[in-house]
Structures are given as structure tokens and as C-alpha cells.
Design an enzyme around this catalytic site. Structure first.
Site, mmCIF file in Angstrom:
data_model
loop_
_atom_site.group_PDB
_atom_site.id
_atom_site.type_symbol
_atom_site.label_atom_id
_atom_site.label_comp_id
_atom_site.label_asym_id
_atom_site.label_seq_id
_atom_site.Cartn_x
_atom_site.Cartn_y
_atom_site.Cartn_z
ATOM 1 N N GLN A 165 0.808 -1.235 0.000
ATOM 2 C CA GLN A 165 0.000 0.000 0.000
ATOM 3 C C GLN A 165 0.840 1.282 0.000
ATOM 4 O O GLN A 165 0.544 2.197 -0.746
ATOM 5 C CB GLN A 165 -0.954 0.004 1.204
ATOM 6 C CG GLN A 165 -1.873 1.212 1.250
ATOM 7 C CD GLN A 165 -2.892 1.105 2.368
ATOM 8 O OE1 GLN A 165 -3.879 0.391 2.246
ATOM 9 N NE2 GLN A 165 -2.641 1.793 3.461
ATOM 10 N N GLU A 208 -3.572 9.685 -0.681
ATOM 11 C CA GLU A 208 -2.857 10.465 0.335
ATOM 12 C C GLU A 208 -1.688 11.229 -0.266
ATOM 13 O O GLU A 208 -0.802 11.694 0.453
ATOM 14 C CB GLU A 208 -2.383 9.539 1.458
ATOM 15 C CG GLU A 208 -3.554 8.898 2.192
ATOM 16 C CD GLU A 208 -3.153 7.965 3.314
ATOM 17 O OE1 GLU A 208 -1.966 7.627 3.457
ATOM 18 O OE2 GLU A 208 -4.064 7.550 4.054
ATOM 19 N N ASP A 243 3.663 0.635 4.833
ATOM 20 C CA ASP A 243 2.343 0.168 5.253
ATOM 21 C C ASP A 243 1.958 -0.927 4.270
ATOM 22 O O ASP A 243 1.557 -0.648 3.133
ATOM 23 C CB ASP A 243 1.303 1.303 5.270
ATOM 24 C CG ASP A 243 -0.035 0.825 5.853
ATOM 25 O OD1 ASP A 243 -0.132 -0.389 6.158
ATOM 26 O OD2 ASP A 243 -0.952 1.643 5.995
ATOM 27 N N ASP A 312 -2.247 -1.583 12.598
ATOM 28 C CA ASP A 312 -3.316 -0.641 12.213
ATOM 29 C C ASP A 312 -4.628 -1.422 12.120
ATOM 30 O O ASP A 312 -5.401 -1.477 13.081
ATOM 31 C CB ASP A 312 -2.936 0.047 10.894
ATOM 32 C CG ASP A 312 -4.067 0.878 10.296
ATOM 33 O OD1 ASP A 312 -5.042 1.178 11.002
ATOM 34 O OD2 ASP A 312 -3.983 1.234 9.096
ATOM 35 N N LYS A 337 -5.774 5.788 15.332
ATOM 36 C CA LYS A 337 -6.670 6.611 14.522
ATOM 37 C C LYS A 337 -7.947 6.780 15.343
ATOM 38 O O LYS A 337 -8.652 5.790 15.600
ATOM 39 C CB LYS A 337 -7.026 5.896 13.214
ATOM 40 C CG LYS A 337 -5.862 5.724 12.223
ATOM 41 C CD LYS A 337 -6.277 4.756 11.121
ATOM 42 C CE LYS A 337 -5.309 4.748 9.959
ATOM 43 N NZ LYS A 337 -5.555 3.588 9.041
ATOM 44 N N ARG A 366 -6.452 9.758 8.132
ATOM 45 C CA ARG A 366 -7.091 8.767 7.272
ATOM 46 C C ARG A 366 -6.859 9.150 5.821
ATOM 47 O O ARG A 366 -6.474 10.268 5.512
ATOM 48 C CB ARG A 366 -8.610 8.693 7.530
ATOM 49 C CG ARG A 366 -9.036 8.340 8.934
ATOM 50 C CD ARG A 366 -8.434 7.057 9.482
ATOM 51 N NE ARG A 366 -8.678 5.864 8.727
ATOM 52 C CZ ARG A 366 -9.390 4.811 9.114
ATOM 53 N NH1 ARG A 366 -9.976 4.826 10.295
ATOM 54 N NH2 ARG A 366 -9.497 3.727 8.368
ATOM 55 N N SER A 367 -7.157 8.200 4.918
ATOM 56 C CA SER A 367 -6.985 8.533 3.494
ATOM 57 C C SER A 367 -8.038 9.542 3.030
ATOM 58 O O SER A 367 -7.796 10.317 2.112
ATOM 59 C CB SER A 367 -7.004 7.270 2.645
ATOM 60 O OG SER A 367 -8.164 6.516 2.917
ATOM 61 N N LYS A 388 1.595 10.309 11.105
ATOM 62 C CA LYS A 388 1.449 9.858 9.715
ATOM 63 C C LYS A 388 0.231 10.575 9.125
ATOM 64 O O LYS A 388 -0.896 10.320 9.536
ATOM 65 C CB LYS A 388 1.263 8.338 9.710
ATOM 66 C CG LYS A 388 1.290 7.720 8.336
ATOM 67 C CD LYS A 388 1.125 6.216 8.415
ATOM 68 C CE LYS A 388 -0.116 5.803 7.685
ATOM 69 N NZ LYS A 388 -0.283 4.379 7.432
HETATM 70 P P1 PGA Z 1 -7.360 4.329 5.464
HETATM 71 O O1 PGA Z 1 -5.967 3.631 5.764
HETATM 72 O O2 PGA Z 1 -7.546 4.337 3.979
HETATM 73 O O3 PGA Z 1 -8.341 3.376 6.105
HETATM 74 O O4 PGA Z 1 -7.353 5.679 6.086
HETATM 75 C C1 PGA Z 1 -4.745 4.243 5.795
HETATM 76 C C2 PGA Z 1 -3.800 3.242 6.383
HETATM 77 O O5 PGA Z 1 -3.911 2.034 6.060
HETATM 78 O O6 PGA Z 1 -2.982 3.576 7.238
HETATM 79 ZN ZN ZN Z 2 -2.436 1.238 7.572
#
Ligand code: PGA
Ligand code: ZN
Length: 420
Positions: A165, A208, A243, A312, A337, A366-367, A388
Site C-alpha cells: 500500500q 494520500e 504500510d 493498524d 486513529k 485517514r486517506s 502519519k
Molecule cells: P485508510 O488507511 O484508507 O483506512 O485511512 C490508511 C492506512 O492504512 O494507514
Molecule cells: Zn495502515
């Protein structure tokens, strides 16, 4: 602090999806607002995010029900009531919802109120938001968090051209936030130039802000990152973090890391061990799937001395899951988070559990993000080791970096000495 008004508005996040902004006012006249983020690469154990599910609006992702809950049930119950502190308010929010995972009124709804109340409380106490968070945590702020910044992306944030990712950069040689950003931008710009040369394509970015060209394989991501660091003249000063987000390429058959054949957990651990041997990797997030509890201890036993093994999707900022991970030595670091769990008080419990176990803590965006910058205050106030937030070319990310710069100016603290 007596609540005199509570309101909410459906707004859009960085992916153009609805989310909500909540505002809270006290009878003293102090007020606060907060905008709520949203994930895409989500863990299954996350608290419930309430969406309208009306296919005629925003592909079902509308947040009008959440807005209606703030302006209806929560407002009716909370206006006129006094709360001595954050924990009392948060407990009341949980009681009003009444479910285990906030599925009746929504974790996004609840988090908006929890955060807006925090901002209003900070104003009432004449504190900066980070000072208010530090008071909640009961610890003074001695350092600023180190940055982990997305350079290259694949997986769910980039159309899945590679399974991995994110490859992130960690400016480990920088002593300040401003120097960290300078180093990260130097690497990012160099990588952008290389992408143009290597893939003959203009800059394509993921959710992101990580660069997301058509990498032929994962090794090309690592080689590109190392070359960018070297060309920027920052070899030794900038390390890598990953990640892996392994839950998202895992099934009963195993892990499909290279887009073709599946491998088992032991082979995944060997593969990550080889990466860590070859490249300056200091942190590996979600190296195994969220349900692969039986192999996480093996991952941490193998790699935990050399890298952070960061949970995570595995942990979902959930105190019960964190306690289990501590008991079986599944990982050595928490990715926190707040919207995975839904209130500040529960997130603080998660933080304290992790700290008591001697873990590192990364506080993460978050994304799907907004231009709100409360996360920077949270990471400083709760003395996170890392923050992050994503990359350096989108305003919803820069809102947090720019806030960190302002906090650094005010506090005059240095960045955590890690990984050095
Ligand atoms: P998310 O994940 O898309 O759920 O915010 C970001 C991540 O995996 O850290
Ligand atoms: Zn993650």
C-alpha cells in the site's frame, strides 16, 4: 461546561465524499468545531461509520442521517447539560448510542461531537488545543513527533497496481519539523522527476498524495525510493517505513503479494525480513492480515528488534484488541486513529495501554481527510513518537504539517530521537 448549542453540517472530504462538521457551544460563549475523517483501507473491527445508503446521493455515502442525529437526538439530550470533563461527555455519548460499536448513531457522529467539545473546552480553559490534549493525557510535552510521509503508493489507495500500500519516508536525521519537511520535499521532488523519466508519465498521485506510477513490481518501489533519497543527497538521513496493509491481499488461500501466486504467513515474514535486510526500513505496518493473529508473534519475534511492527487494521485503536496483542506479543507499536474507535476517551485508553506495554505510538490521519488540523495538536499533545498524515502536495495534509510548524515555533521542542 454547560452545552448551549450543538449543530452539524454535511461537508466533503479530500476524496469528494461527504463527511460531517460538528460545532458545539457552551453557555459561557466558548465554542469549538471539528471535521471528521474517513478511511478506505479500513479494518474490520473499526467502529461503525454511519452513511445514508441512499444511492441517489453521493453513491450512498451521504451523511445527512449523521447530521440529523447531532441536531436531533444528541442536541435534545445534551443541550442544557453540564460536563465537568471530556471523559464524562464521552461516556454520555456512548450511553446515548447504547451499542457496542456505535452502530445506532454512528462513530463518525460521535467523534464529531467528542472533538468539537474538546475544542470548545480548550477555549474555555484558555489552552491551545495541544495543551488541552496534554492535560487529558496527564503528561507534559517534551518532544515533537517524527514524520512518516507517503512517497509511493499502491494497494487500495492507488488502484492496486502493486499490492504493497505505501512506501513512506522517515526523515530520521532531522532534529526539527521544519528540517524534516525540507528533507521530505527534497526526496519527493526527486522521485517525481524520476517517475517522469522512468515511466514517461506526469505525476499521478494516490489518495494520500503518494506517487503512484505503474510500478512493475514492489522491488521497483524500493529501488525508486532509495534512488530518490540518494539523488537528494540524503542517504543516511532518510529511512523507509512500509504500510503493507496485508489484510487487503489476504484470503483463505494466503497472501497474494505479487499479483499471482499466494504465499503463506511464514513466507511473508521471510519476504519482509529480506526487504529489511536490503533497505533501511525502520517500521512495518500491518505486515500480516488483521485476522492472522497466530502469526503476528512470529513476525514481531523475527523483525521486532530491527523495526517497529505497527498494528493498524490489526488493532483498530481498540483497547480489547490491543490488550490481546500485548498478551501474545503480536506487535510493538500502535497506529492510533481516533475515528477507528470513536471517542477521544477510548483512544486515550488505547494510547495508555500501548505506553504501559512499552510500545511506540504513531498517530495517523485517514486517506479521506479534511482541512481541519486537530490531528497535529493531538499528536503533539499525546506525545506520539510518529505522526502519519500522508504526502506533501494536498492541502488537507498540509493543514496538519503547517499546524506542526506553528506548534514547533510556539513550543520550541525537538523531534523524537528515533530511529537513531
Ligand atoms: P485508510 O488507511 O484508507 O483506512 O485511512 C490508511 C492506512 O492504512 O494507514
Ligand atoms: Zn495502515
Amino acid at each position: 461546561m454547560k452545552i448551549s448549542e450543538l449543530s452539524a453540517l454535511e461537508i466533503l472530504d479530500s476524496r469528494g465524499r461527504p463527511t460531517l462538521e460538528v460545532s458545539c457551544m457552551f453557555d459561557s460563549g466558548h465554542e469549538g468545531y471539528a471535521q471528521v475523517p474517513s478511511g478506505a483501507s479500513t479494518g474490520r473491527a473499526e467502529a461503525y461509520e454511519l452513511r445514508d445508503n441512499d444511492p441517489k446521493r453521493y453513491r450512498g455515502l451521504g451523511c445527512l442521517k449523521a447530521v440529523a442525529h447531532v441536531k436531533g437526538e444528541f442536541r435534545n439530550q445534551l443541550v442544557g447539560e453540564s460536563f465537568s470533563d471530556q471523559a464524562t461527555l464521552d461516556q454520555r455519548l456512548l450511553d446515548i448510542d447504547g451499542t457496542h460499536n456505535k452502530s445506532r448513531l454512528g462513530a463518525n457522529t460521535i467523534l464529531g461531537i467528542s472533538l468539537a467539545f474538546a475544542r470548545a473546552s480548550a477555549a474555555a480553559h484558555k489552552q491551545a488545543l495541544y495543551e488541552y490534549f496534554a492535560t487529558l493525557n496527564g503528561q507534559s510535552i517534551t518532544t515533537l513527533p517524527r514524520l512518516m510521509v507517503n512517497l509511493f503508493s499502491g494497494g487500495k489507495h492507488a488502484g492496486g497496481q502493486v499490492a504493497l500500500q505505501d512506501v513512506l519516508v522517515v526523515p530520521g536525521g532531522a532534529a526539527s519539523i521544519h528540517r524534516s519537511l525540507q528533507d521530505v520535499v527534497a526526496v519527493y521532488n526527486t522521485a517525481t522527476d524520476q517517475m517522469l523519466e522512468d515511466y514517461e508519465m506526469r505525476k499521478l498521485t494516490a489518495d494520500e498524495g503518494g506517487l503512484a506510477p505503474a510500478f512493475p513490481n514492489i522491488d521497483a518501489m524500493f529501488k525508486g525510493a532509495i534512488r530518490a533519497i540518494n539523488v537528494a543527497g540524503l542517504s543516511g538521513d532518510v529511512q523507509l517505513a512500509l504500510d503493507v496493509a496485508a489484510s487487503h491481499f489476504y484470503s483463505d488461500a494466503g497472501y497474494i503479494l505479487n499479483g499471482r501466486d499466494s504465499i503463506n504467513a511464514t513466507e511473508m515474514i521471510e519476504t519482509m525480513g529480506a526487504w529489511a535486510h536490503q533497505y533501511p526500513i525502520v517500521s512495518i505496518e500491518d505486515g500480516l492480515a488483521e485476522d492472522d493473529w497466530s502469526h503476528w508473534p512470529q513476525l514481531t519475534a523475527t523483525l521486532g528488534e530491527r523495526c517497529l511492527t505497527l498494528g493498524d487494521d490489526l488493532l483498530c485503536t481498540n483497547p480489547e484488541r490491543i490488550q490481546k496483542a500485548i498478551d501474545i506479543k503480536a506487535c510493538n507499536a500502535l497506529l492510533l486513529k481516533v475515528n477507528q474507535i470513536g471517542t477521544l476517551t477510548e483512544a486515550l485508553q488505547a494510547l495508555k495501554l500501548a505506553r504501559r506495554a512499552g510500545w511506540h505510538v504513531t498517530i495517523s490521519a485517514r486517506s479521506g481527510e479534511t482541512e481541519d488540523n486537530w490531528l497535529a495538536d493531538l499528536a503533539v499533545g499525546w506525545s506520539a513518537d510518529q505522526i502519519k498524515v500522508g504526502s506533501i502536495n494536498q492541502s488537507e495534509r498540509l493543514a496538519k504539517y503547517n499546524r506542526l510548524l506553528a506548534i514547533e515555533r510556539d513550543l520550541e521542542r525537538g523531534v523524537v530521537s528515533w530511529p537513531a
